[in-house]
Design an enzyme around this catalytic site. Sequence first.
Site, PDB file in Angstrom:
ATOM      1  N   HIS A   1      54.784  25.928  29.716  1.00  0.00           N
ATOM      2  CA  HIS A   1      55.061  26.087  28.476  1.00  0.00           C
ATOM      3  C   HIS A   1      54.245  26.447  27.766  1.00  0.00           C
ATOM      4  O   HIS A   1      53.024  26.182  28.173  1.00  0.00           O
ATOM      5  CB  HIS A   1      55.410  24.373  28.223  1.00  0.00           C
ATOM      6  CG  HIS A   1      56.939  24.151  28.764  1.00  0.00           C
ATOM      7  ND1 HIS A   1      58.046  24.799  28.963  1.00  0.00           N
ATOM      8  CD2 HIS A   1      57.408  22.999  29.390  1.00  0.00           C
ATOM      9  CE1 HIS A   1      59.086  24.278  29.630  1.00  0.00           C
ATOM     10  NE2 HIS A   1      58.526  23.034  30.064  1.00  0.00           N
ATOM     11  N   GLY A   2      54.242  26.401  26.269  1.00  0.00           N
ATOM     12  CA  GLY A   2      53.317  26.718  25.453  1.00  0.00           C
ATOM     13  C   GLY A   2      53.715  26.777  23.981  1.00  0.00           C
ATOM     14  O   GLY A   2      55.141  26.837  23.746  1.00  0.00           O
TER      15      GLY A   2
ATOM     16  N   GLU B 230      47.007  42.254  24.809  1.00  0.00           N
ATOM     17  CA  GLU B 230      45.925  41.480  24.110  1.00  0.00           C
ATOM     18  C   GLU B 230      44.366  41.490  24.412  1.00  0.00           C
ATOM     19  O   GLU B 230      44.379  41.389  25.795  1.00  0.00           O
ATOM     20  CB  GLU B 230      46.180  39.905  23.841  1.00  0.00           C
ATOM     21  CG  GLU B 230      47.426  40.001  22.854  1.00  0.00           C
ATOM     22  CD  GLU B 230      47.702  38.478  22.423  1.00  0.00           C
ATOM     23  OE1 GLU B 230      48.620  38.082  21.449  1.00  0.00           O
ATOM     24  OE2 GLU B 230      46.827  37.525  23.001  1.00  0.00           O
TER      25      GLU B 230
ATOM     26  N   CYS C 197      55.517  30.458  26.282  1.00  0.00           N
ATOM     27  CA  CYS C 197      56.047  30.572  24.891  1.00  0.00           C
ATOM     28  C   CYS C 197      54.780  30.555  23.907  1.00  0.00           C
ATOM     29  O   CYS C 197      53.800  29.857  24.195  1.00  0.00           O
ATOM     30  CB  CYS C 197      57.277  29.609  24.682  1.00  0.00           C
ATOM     31  SG  CYS C 197      58.539  29.665  25.393  1.00  0.00           S
ATOM     32  N   ARG C 198      54.900  31.267  22.723  1.00  0.00           N
ATOM     33  CA  ARG C 198      53.969  31.121  21.945  1.00  0.00           C
ATOM     34  C   ARG C 198      54.874  30.928  20.317  1.00  0.00           C
ATOM     35  O   ARG C 198      53.867  30.929  19.436  1.00  0.00           O
ATOM     36  CB  ARG C 198      53.344  32.358  21.720  1.00  0.00           C
ATOM     37  CG  ARG C 198      52.737  33.223  23.054  1.00  0.00           C
ATOM     38  CD  ARG C 198      52.202  34.457  22.691  1.00  0.00           C
ATOM     39  NE  ARG C 198      51.026  34.449  21.979  1.00  0.00           N
ATOM     40  CZ  ARG C 198      50.594  35.733  21.592  1.00  0.00           C
ATOM     41  NH1 ARG C 198      50.678  36.790  22.292  1.00  0.00           N
ATOM     42  NH2 ARG C 198      49.317  35.598  21.085  1.00  0.00           N
TER      43      ARG C 198
END
Length: 468
Positions: free
Chosen positions: A302-303, A454, A353-354
């Site tokens: 998760h994030g 990135e 996730c962001r």
Amino acid sequence: MTEEDNWDEDLEEDAAIANLVHQLNIHKQHIGKSDRNSEVRPLNERVDFVALPCGHRMPTDYVVAWFKCYLKQKKTEFSCPRFNEVQGKSCGLKLSYQDLCQLIPLTDKQREFLEENLAALVARRLFDFKACPGCQSHVERRDRSNLCVNCIICTANLKRNYYFCWSCRREWKGPANNSVQCGNTGCGQRARTSDPLIGCKPEFKMKMLREKGDDIYPIKDKSNDRKRLALLINNVEFKNLDDRTGADKDELRMEVLLKGLGYTVITLRDLSAQGMLSAMRDFAQREEHSESDSCFVVLMSHGDASGISGVFDSFDSEDEEDIFPTDEIFNCLNTPNCAGLRDKPKIILIQACRGATCLGKFCPVTDKEGSVDVPDAVPRRNRGKEHREKDFCCLRSCTPDTVSYRNQENGSHFIQDIVEIFNQHAHQDHIEKLFRKVLKKFKIMHPDQMPCKERTTLSKRFFLFPGL
């Protein structure tokens, strides 16, 4: 037949043996159970760090994850992964399961998992078990020099002697005493499923190196001297968030892909932010990197906008925040901190996730602005001519302030598509071209999510040349 050829079959047999051991209640005979570990502890209590006999101190979840990693490699002892600066190599201190129990108060779930798998390994070494193709019951082969094995259950059910071949697992044909093969067609020859990873042709590699060699990162030829490493961290079970159901499929697919590309994969599960930091720092110091030409680091969890969630993270309470900043990945592997990978490609894949919010399941896309200010690094005096951060290529599963999707049956779109694209095109495309194809597929197939490249600082093309 190589160990990799046996990988899928070994997994099936280990699972069968573990199930048999469970039925026999072998795992209930606790090994080396200490008074400390038998105490009833509050559910929210966790020991953050443990000091090993070698003097190295590390997060307890990291030690447990390493022990599980060794079990997956069919090893029954833990080796300390911390780098020993005096010896110039990994510490390597051996610890048994009994030692682990004395050092760490394992949860009941951890204890059951470790003991079942240890018992399965022991059973595999002491006994010769396989499932009968007729009734699927587990049969022990007493005479290891004979492939012809009798199943007493099938014999009773069929009211005739039933024998099967230990090699091809079909009903026996031919002479009843044979150590080579039975009379079935193809017995003794392993029927290999087609490898989804297309191998590179030597002519293509020679052509590319001849025409564009100066613009391609040096690649070591496949040999015993080449020691490529990949680190895979997969957080599946969380204390305060929903478990990442389906992530085991991502893990297996990525392991198969990386092994096919020639990397030895270190898989660590369920780490805190401190555990992930320790894993990155120890990975950066591995002596194998000096004999490698590149590395992969894959993180799945998760994030949110601030980083990657550890297993103790909570989106509802700042007091229980357990976040691993992605900056630490680059910091650990950069020029001054990872000499073994200097001037070599370092490929980072992040499935997390962001967005400003993440509910742990299929995360809804948020239109809430969730940017975070990150202070610039403290300026340091230039100590050499090499740039501090270079030769990286990072692909993240989504753009900032958005989320990643994961199917609870099949795993994440991101990992599935990476594996598919690499299998089909890595034999002729360099890494950035592969990533572009992943992005193009998302644009067509998954319009609600867009991967993001990135901090890419590759100055040359990085070809994987699978199989060579």
